[in-house]
Design an enzyme around this catalytic site. Structure first.
Site, mmCIF file in Angstrom:
data_model
loop_
_atom_site.group_PDB
_atom_site.id
_atom_site.type_symbol
_atom_site.label_atom_id
_atom_site.label_comp_id
_atom_site.label_asym_id
_atom_site.label_seq_id
_atom_site.Cartn_x
_atom_site.Cartn_y
_atom_site.Cartn_z
ATOM 1 C CG ASP A 74 -2.116 0.903 1.074
ATOM 2 O OD1 ASP A 74 -1.923 2.037 0.615
ATOM 3 O OD2 ASP A 74 -3.231 0.487 1.415
ATOM 4 C CB SER A 122 -6.426 2.079 0.046
ATOM 5 O OG SER A 122 -5.145 2.619 0.236
ATOM 6 C CG HIS A 173 -7.487 0.252 6.689
ATOM 7 N ND1 HIS A 173 -6.490 0.667 5.843
ATOM 8 C CD2 HIS A 173 -7.943 1.372 7.320
ATOM 9 C CE1 HIS A 173 -6.322 1.970 5.962
ATOM 10 N NE2 HIS A 173 -7.195 2.422 6.841
ATOM 11 C CB THR A 175 -6.162 -3.136 1.135
ATOM 12 O OG1 THR A 175 -5.685 -1.858 0.708
ATOM 13 C CG2 THR A 175 -5.631 -4.201 0.200
#
Length: 510
Positions: A74, A122, A173, A175
């Site tokens: 990331d 993301s 989160h 991703t």
């Protein structure tokens, strides 16, 4: 394995056969004709039997079962790879031509834009990988009209693959959420947590979940919770058959034959930056990945289908948001260690492929920075980074928590010298740190102090629209070479594993 057709050495020249036949009596010619017919029949039957046999062999030996390991770094752009390589060379006194574990498998670049912006976040970035579809920034596995889209993880699970997610962020989160949940905005982590343990139309889809973010699994009346309701997601997970662990000791006891599904949440929020990580309390990304590969291998031992695993080096991005060069490089090097683990696995397990890609670049990192209008010296000073002992986040937390009488001394000795290795702060820097109480601003400021001294430049505290490097390892990854769209990665995974994303999308719409 394809086999060639049989060849025959006894085929006669057509003209010679005609001349020979002219010399024999008619009765013998008739007898010869009958023999030829019989022989042709026998040969045809033999070829038919052999063809069936070969077809069976071809089916039975279609090759080893397929596994896909998708690695996501990331916020990791090409400049960050240069930075990490140069820093590692300096620290370990390596030659100038040292190559990192990623350098060895570079195949191209990936375009990063989302459906509504040149600069992706993301959520949209991971949705492109998971659904092979462009969507808007903040979308979690939904299309631009906000309808759920089937993911490669769900499609793999539907045809018998075992699945896993391993991250250093909260497991809820953006991703990891994009592979295991469907919500219109990434901030809906209360809902994401429930879907990840199976509370949605498809039921449980993930067999192994490892990372941080325990706070979204605890009801709001429990200390440390960040939920907005009284739902106990850990209890729901238990009812859905999950084994649960939250400590390093429990992690160390995991065996390859561990019963699945498994939920491991090692911290309330994100897991620690690698520079801050206490190895007695938290496993590393490489350790979590190695254990997960062992468990997935055992779980699929007697299956004809393998596994899909997504691994994210989550905090590379967060350090870049803070322009914290030391935390950034240590998390990149931790990602490199994880790449080594996965490459070793791919080498010993034919049929397994690894793809490593970033969702976007963060921070606009540059080596080096020009600090004056004079002709630049083109320097960068890795020894400055080497002296840093803690992340800017931890140091900003410690500074705000200080309640002693001599704050200036604490700043000079504990924060700057003890934490950052800075011996010569300016009076202006000390004054700023004495007077400011905003944690995010302090975090940025500490990162900038280090960056200036190391001759590192940052263009932004956010993402950029740059293309990112694409890496691949394992047989069959040739089609990823060149410059590709981020959606092509989802397409490639679907084709390699024989997935039907549209079928899953239709199921989600019911």
């Amino acid at each position: 394995m394809a086999r060639s057709r049989p060849t025959y050495d006894s085929i006669k020249d057509e003209e010679s056969e005609t001349l020979l036949d002219a010399k024999v009596p008619i009765r013998r010619k008739k007898r010869r004709g009958v023999l030829i017919i019989l022989l042709s029949t026998v040969i045809a039957a033999t070829v038919f039997i052999l063809a069936k046999s070969w077809a069976k062999v071809s089916t039975d030996s279609a090759g080893p079962k397929k596994n896909v390991i998708l690695m996501i770094s990331d916020g990791f752009g090409p400049a960050s790879e240069t930075y990490a390589r140069s820093y590692y060379q300096y620290v370990n006194k390596l030659p100038y031509n040292y190559t990192t574990p990623l350098d060895e498998i570079l195949v191209g670049t990936s375009r990063t834009r989302s459906s509504n912006s040149l600069v992706t976040d993301s959520a949209a970035g991971a949705t492109a990988f998971a659904c092979a579809m462009k969507s808007y920034n903040s979308a979690i596995a939904v299309d631009p009209s906000k309808a759920a889209c089937g993911t490669v993880l769900e499609a793999a699970k539907s045809i018998g693959y075992t699945t896993g997610l391993v991250v250093t962020s909260r497991i809820t989160h953006a991703t990891p959420a994009c592979f295991s949940a469907h919500v219109v905005h990434r901030d809906l982590e209360d809902i994401i947590a429930r879907q990840q343990i199976g509370d949605y139309v498809l039921g449980r889809q993930v067999d192994i979940l490892l990372g941080g973010g325990r706070c979204f699994f605890l009801p709001q009346n429990v200390a440390g919770s960040c939920r907005q309701d009284d739902v106990d997601v850990l209890e729901m997970a238990d009812n859905n058959g999950f084994s649960y662990l939250q400590s390093r000791k429990e992690f160390d006891k995991l065996k390859p034959k561990q019963k699945l599904p498994l939920l491991g949440l090692f911290t309330l929020d994100h897991m620690s930056y690698e520079i801050d990580r206490d190895s007695k309390l938290e496993p590393s990304l490489a350790e979590m990945t190695a254990k997960t590969l062992q468990m997935l291998t055992h779980a699929t031992k007697n299956n004809d289908k393998g596994f899909f695993l997504m691994v994210e080096g989550s905090r590379i991005d967060m350090a870049a948001h803070s322009n914290d060069p030391a935390s950034h490089v240590h998390d990149i090097l931790a990602y490199h260690e994880t790449i080594k683990v996965v490459k070793d696995y791919v080498k010993s397990h034919p049929g397994t492929i690894m793809i490593s890609v970033s969702d976007h670049e963060t921070g606009g990192l540059s080596l080096a920075r020009q600090n004056s209008e004079e002709y630049p010296q083109y320097r960068w000073l890795p020894e400055v980074i080497k002296r840093v002992k803690k992340s800017a986040y931890i140091l900003s937390t410690e500074l705000l928590a200080y309640e002693g009488r001599d704050k200036e001394r604490f700043i000079r000795e504990k924060i700057l010298y003890g934490g950052l290795g800075i011996e010569n702060p300016t009076e202006e820097e000390i004054k700023w740190l004495m007077e400011n109480n905003d944690q995010l601003a302090i975090e940025f400021y500490l990162g900038t102090m280090v960056s200036k001294r190391a001759e590192i430049g940052w263009a932004t505290h956010g993402h950029s629209g740059l293309d990112v490097n694409l890496y691949a390892y394992g047989a069959g990854t040739e089609s990823l070479r060149g410059n590709v769209e981020n959606t092509n990665i989802g397409d490639f995974i679907s084709q390699y594993l024989g997935l039907n994303l549209e079928k899953i999308t239709n199921q989600l719409s019911k």
